[in-house]
Design an enzyme around this catalytic site. Structure first.
Site, PDB file in Angstrom:
ATOM      1  N   GLY A   1     -11.332  61.542   5.419  1.00  0.00           N
ATOM      2  CA  GLY A   1      -9.853  62.298   5.918  1.00  0.00           C
ATOM      3  C   GLY A   1      -9.901  63.364   7.208  1.00  0.00           C
TER       4      GLY A   1
ATOM      5  CG  ASN B   1      -8.986  56.750  -2.314  1.00  0.00           C
ATOM      6  OD1 ASN B   1      -9.968  56.259  -1.932  1.00  0.00           O
ATOM      7  ND2 ASN B   1      -7.856  56.858  -0.872  1.00  0.00           N
TER       8      ASN B   1
END
Length: 457
Positions: free
Chosen positions: A34, A108
């Site tokens: 990310g 996550n």
């Protein structure tokens, strides 16, 4: 609903380490998961301090920020945006105050029953400040904490209410906790640093970055608790039905990570080897699209006997194109990110191995670049099956109308991207690519068969 592929990290220090800088190093190692935002929260004398912002880890954190984040344990997060859900407010970790003190969490994955749970909470008076599933889980855990004397018991009970994929790191005033959903769809592992310092991370490469010893993967449904007394485990929610997202091996994880007993590098080489058997073609050179196509290309070359070469160079300062929020940004960043080695491909029949085709924009651009560089033939080989379904559990696969494989045959796709031939990895042979894994896998984006019920919204 959000579709987040992120990275989480946690450390509980009992040996005098700088937990903020250790977390920084761990997040930097997982930057591939990310690039939109990142954050670190530390616990200092039972009070939690947070710093987060948009940008890469090296852009957000400098000595001035890290020097302020002193404490005994910490959690961190790297995030990419889900559609238009961007901004610092939605960056993680999230930190809140409630009747039992402070609570911090980083997540996550994606909760598939989030809409129903959020509606129920809002109707009972709950107020939400973000659009994340993480805040929903914090609400649920806080409510469970009022019923029990231990934060870890509240976490166990919260897990019984949510469905979907999650790897969590959680920080209370006294404890660092972590857990993995009962199917283990997202990776999470445990490491040890020094004599008594424990580390939690989405991928083992984050442990390697700080020279922590890999201990084991967190089991599906397991809760890990780390405090002054060391590490202990709670397995009340363990189901024994392990189905990790296969796309972790295909694309998302770093190739030097080991997930559930399986080397990601070897799994990707296996993809290429099998692809060379099922989709052979005469050519002068095989190369992989950097970085996630390289290992499969090496496997293809080894199995086929066709020489492996370097066909493209990557600008490593550009983030992943697959996880850019808009189509225009993805197309622009392909051109900024990759360049063809003209002397290598000129006058040759080349096999270009990439990890996937989603919308087809990237592949079409790459084929065009190879043609312009003088390649006489361009054969496209994809080391995953065609995407035919969206993902509701953490991988940002769009809805069917945006998926190229849902709207065209393989022959039509080949023509649209401008290749001489196109072939995908056969879905029925996915299991052969992870022979050492201690788990099953979810291939819902390729088959439409999901481990959890599809969300109504």
């Amino acid at each position: 609903m959000l579709h987040e592929e992120c990275g989480v990290f946690g450390i509980y220090d009992r040996d005098g380490y700088d937990v903020a800088r250790m977390t920084y190093a761990g997040l930097f190692a997982m930057q591939h998961r990310g690039q939109e935002a990142c954050g670190i929260a530390v616990n200092r004398d039972r009070e939690i301090y947070l710093y987060k912002n948009r940008g890469h880890v090296t852009e957000v954190f400098h000595d001035a920020e890290l020097d302020q984040l002193k404490g005994k344990f910490a959690i961190g997060h790297v995030r990419y945006p889900a559609g238009k859900v961007t901004g610092v407010l939605n960056a993680q970790p999230l930190v809140t105050w409630y009747v039992k003190g402070q609570l911090a969490m980083a997540h996550n994955g994606a909760i598939s029953n989030a809409a129903a749970l959020k509606k129920e909470l809002q109707e009972s008076g709950a107020v939400f400040q973000t659009k994340t599933d993480t805040e929903l889980m914090m609400h649920l855990m806080a409510r469970e904490r009022l019923k029990t004397g231990r934060a870890e018991t509240a976490l166990v009970e919260m897990m019984k209410k949510v469905e979907g994929s999650y790897s969590l790191v959680v920080m209370s005033p006294q404890k660092l906790m972590a857990c993995r959903d009962p199917r283990g769809m997202r990776p999470l592992c445990i490491g040890k640093l020094g004599e008594n310092t424990y580390v939690i991370a989405s991928e083992s490469c984050a442990l390697d970055s700080i020279r922590a010893e890999f201990i084991r993967d967190v089991e599906p449904g397991e809760v890990i608790v780390i405090d002054e007394n060391g590490l202990r485990s709670i397995k009340d929610n363990c189901s024994g039905n392990h189905q990790i997202c296969i796309f972790e091996y295909v694309y998302f994880a770093r190739s030097d990570s080991i997930i559930d007993g399986q080397s990601v590098h070897e799994a990707r080489k296996n993809l290429g080897k099998i692809l060379s058997e099922t989709a052979p073609v005469e050519a002068d050179m095989v190369f992989g699209v950097p970085d996630s196509g390289i290992d499969a290309a090496i496997g293809y070359a080894e199995a086929s006997g066709i020489p492996y070469g370097k066909g493209m160079v990557i600008n490593r300062y550009i983030g992943r194109t697959f996880i850019q929020p808009t189509q225009a940004e993805r197309k622009q960043k392909v051109n900024m990110k990759l360049n063809v080695l003209k002397d290598t491909v000129k006058g040759k029949r080349v096999i270009m191995v990439d990890d996937s085709i989603v919308r087809g924009t990237t592949c079409a651009n790459l084929v065009e670049m190879l043609r312009e560089a003088g390649a006489t033939e361009v054969h496209m080989r994809i080391s995953s099956p065609p995407f035919v379904c969206p993902c509701y559990f953490g991988t940002d696969v769009p809805e069917k109308k945006e998926l190229m494989a849902c709207n065209y045959t393989v022959e039509e796709m080949c023509k649209k991207i401008g290749a001489d031939s196109l072939a995908f990895f056969p879905v029925e042979r996915l299991k052969e690519t992870i022979p050492n894994a201690t788990c099953g896998y979810c291939d819902g984006c390729f088959t439409g068969k999901y481990p959890y019920k599809e969300p109504e919204n």
